[in-house]
Design an enzyme around this catalytic site. Structure first.
Site, PDB file in Angstrom:
ATOM      1  N   ARG A 156       0.898  -1.068   0.101  1.00 54.81           N
ATOM      2  CA  ARG A 156       0.042  -0.110   0.052  1.00 54.81           C
ATOM      3  C   ARG A 156       1.109   1.054   0.188  1.00 54.81           C
ATOM      4  O   ARG A 156       1.980   1.249   0.683  1.00 54.81           O
ATOM      5  CB  ARG A 156      -0.936  -0.008   1.252  1.00 54.81           C
ATOM      6  N   HIS A 203       0.719  -0.347 -10.404  1.00 56.55           N
ATOM      7  CA  HIS A 203      -0.191  -1.005  -9.606  1.00 56.55           C
ATOM      8  C   HIS A 203      -0.647  -2.351 -10.109  1.00 56.55           C
ATOM      9  O   HIS A 203      -1.897  -2.676 -10.411  1.00 56.55           O
ATOM     10  CB  HIS A 203      -1.535  -0.415  -9.108  1.00 56.55           C
TER      11      HIS A 203
END
Length: 314
Positions: free
Chosen positions: A229, A277
């Site tokens: 994250r 991502h």
């Protein structure tokens, strides 16, 4: 077990329906679960909610009959405060996510371990004979030993890397992985690490986990990989550590703002690699099987898989 079909609401962004409208019925059929799947069920008729942020549901109060919320995401920091506490919430853990994360982590660990950049970027006719160390000489630390973190730790250990894992609470893990826990364990896990991989959930306790103090703990020139994250890292502290040479390179797959803005300093920094991502994407074929299994279990009165601990936040 109910003999009536369960009404399953697909409450995710509209563009995902095209992929899941085929994958989910196949998975339900394979699991032997009789359901009515739709993105348009009336709230009062819904038994199960397949959910991802950005879809049509933000208020769960009309879903008075719902038995649970099944997330399509592995991370639940944007979900856990939205879904009412009385509704069971299951996060996504599936073979596709696990395999994708292992491949990304192993690939980037090997890139930095072997020094591949110097061979790819410096094709100038200069013979640079600099053999890399063996894996056994490159300690790797993984912060986070959940499903994804442990899978990566075991894969790296199988290749000969000395692997240390850290979690907030003690865990029983295979002996191939050294496991530490708590604040003191975090300090010990970081000291001596040649490569650090971040795979902890994002909670108030883990935000800015890698701040200036902790970035200073590993040996000078260590490599930081973050497929977890974005907010696990203090961006300003990381840039300072990169500029000072304390961090030799940072390979980052997740960011506080996504897509990463074009003017962000990470893009142009010579010691930063940005990936968009992609480390562990939810893949409909494998995710659908997890959703179907949880509906099957719920309809049979069995505990759901991968339930979120509301107190812990993941």
């Amino acid at each position: 077990m109910s003999t009536d079909p369960a009404n399953v609401l697909f409450a995710a962004p509209a563009h995902l329906w095209a992929a899941y409208r085929g994958a989910l019925p196949r998975a339900f059929a394979d699991a032997g679960v009789d359901v009515r799947l739709s993105p348009d069920h009336a709230p009062e008729a819904v038994d199960w909610i397949v959910y991802a942020p950005g879809g049509p549901v933000s208020d769960f109060s009309p879903y008075t009959r719902a038995k649970g919320v099944l997330s399509l995401w592995a991370g639940v920091e944007r979900i856990v405060g939205t879904v009412p506490a009385h509704l069971p919430l299951a996060r996504m853990v599936d073979d596709g996510l696990r395999q994708g994360m292992v491949e990304w982590v192993v690939g980037h660990v090997l890139r930095h371990h072997l020094g591949l950049d110097q061979h790819i970027r410096h094709q100038d006719g200069t013979w640079r004979h600099a053999p890399p160390p063996l894996a056994s000489e490159r300690p790797v630390t993984l912060l986070g030993l959940g499903e994804l973190g442990l899978a990566c730790a075991l894969a790296l250990s199988a290749m000969g890397f000395p692997v240390t894992g850290w979690s907030r609470r003690p865990k029983d893990v295979p002996r191939l992985v050294r496991c530490l826990a708590g604040p003191d364990g975090l300090t010990e896990a970081l000291r001596g690490a040649g490569i650090v991989v971040l795979l902890t959930p994002l909670t108030p306790d883990t935000e800015n986990l890698m701040d200036a103090v902790r970035l200073a703990l590993p040996p000078r020139g260590f490599v930081l990989l973050n497929p977890g994250r974005g907010a696990l890292v203090d961006d300003a502290a990381l840039l300072e550590a990169l500029n000072a040479g304390q961090v030799g390179h940072a390979t980052l797959d997740v960011f506080r703002q996504e897509p990463l803005p074009p003017g962000h300093p990470f893009w142009a920094h010579p010691r930063v690699t940005v990936t968009p991502h992609i480390a562990a994407e939810t893949r409909p074929a494998t995710a659908a099987r997890v959703i179907a299994e949880n509906v099957r279990r719920g309809e049979a009165g069995l505990p759901l898989l991968h339930l979120v601990d509301r107190a812990a936040g993941y």
